[in-house]
Design a protein around this motif. Structure first.
Motif, short mmCIF file in Angstrom:
data_model
loop_
_atom_site.label_atom_id
_atom_site.label_comp_id
_atom_site.label_asym_id
_atom_site.label_seq_id
_atom_site.Cartn_x
_atom_site.Cartn_y
_atom_site.Cartn_z
N GLY A 108 5.74 -51.33 -39.47
CA GLY A 108 4.30 -51.39 -39.18
C GLY A 108 3.55 -50.28 -39.90
O GLY A 108 2.45 -50.50 -40.43
N TRP A 109 4.12 -49.08 -39.93
CA TRP A 109 3.48 -47.95 -40.61
C TRP A 109 3.35 -48.22 -42.11
O TRP A 109 2.30 -48.00 -42.71
N LYS A 113 -0.07 -48.65 -44.24
CA LYS A 113 -0.30 -47.78 -45.39
C LYS A 113 -0.64 -48.62 -46.63
O LYS A 113 -1.57 -48.29 -47.38
N LEU A 114 0.10 -49.69 -46.84
CA LEU A 114 -0.16 -50.56 -47.98
C LEU A 114 -1.53 -51.25 -47.86
O LEU A 114 -2.24 -51.41 -48.84
N ALA A 115 -1.89 -51.64 -46.64
CA ALA A 115 -3.17 -52.30 -46.43
C ALA A 115 -4.33 -51.33 -46.68
O ALA A 115 -5.34 -51.71 -47.27
N GLY A 118 -4.79 -50.73 -50.44
CA GLY A 118 -5.37 -51.88 -51.12
C GLY A 118 -6.88 -51.94 -50.97
O GLY A 118 -7.59 -52.57 -51.75
N ASP A 119 -7.44 -51.28 -49.94
CA ASP A 119 -8.88 -51.29 -49.70
C ASP A 119 -9.63 -50.38 -50.66
O ASP A 119 -10.82 -50.52 -50.85
N LYS A 120 -8.98 -49.41 -51.25
CA LYS A 120 -9.64 -48.42 -52.10
C LYS A 120 -10.03 -48.97 -53.42
O LYS A 120 -9.62 -49.74 -54.07
#
Length: 120
Positions: A108-109, A113-115, A118-120
């Motif tokens: 989950g962590w 972290k990957l999600a 990806g927003d940046k």
């Protein structure tokens, strides 16, 4: 009376004309016979092509019906594998609850972290 050479020539020309007329008649009859035979062959060929196309369609329909059964078999096999995987996971969780919690927390962590990256 003796036939004259011109009478003989007329007779022979008349015979030649009769033979020519008969030859033309025979040729016409042969052409009509050939056309009739060709028409018969075309009808037989057309019937054979139709029969072959009908057989092709029936084979295609049968293959499509079999494809549905094959798809059901594949779905059933995938469902069985999924159930086996879930059963294995449940058994592992029962055997090692703390390790399972740790792996789930770490997964989950990592996903979070990957999600966020990806927003940046």
């Amino acid at each position: 009376m003796n036939p004259t050479p011109s009478d003989g020539m007329k007779t022979h020309l008349s015979e030649a004309g009769g033979h020519l007329k008969q030859a033309a008649s025979d040729a016409g009859e042969a052409l009509r016979g050939a056309a009739s035979a060709a028409g018969d062959e075309l009808r037989v060929g057309k019937a054979n092509v139709k029969a072959d196309l009908a057989d092709t369609a029936l084979s295609g329909i049968a293959a499509a019906e079999q494809a549905g059964g094959v798809a059901r078999e594949q779905v059933d096999a995938l469902m069985d594998k999924g159930r086996d995987l879930i059963d294995s996971a449940a058994e592992l969780i029962r055997e090692r609850p703390l390790a399972s919690f740790g792996v789930a927390f770490a997964a989950g962590w990592i996903i979070a972290k990957l999600a966020r990256s990806g927003d940046k």
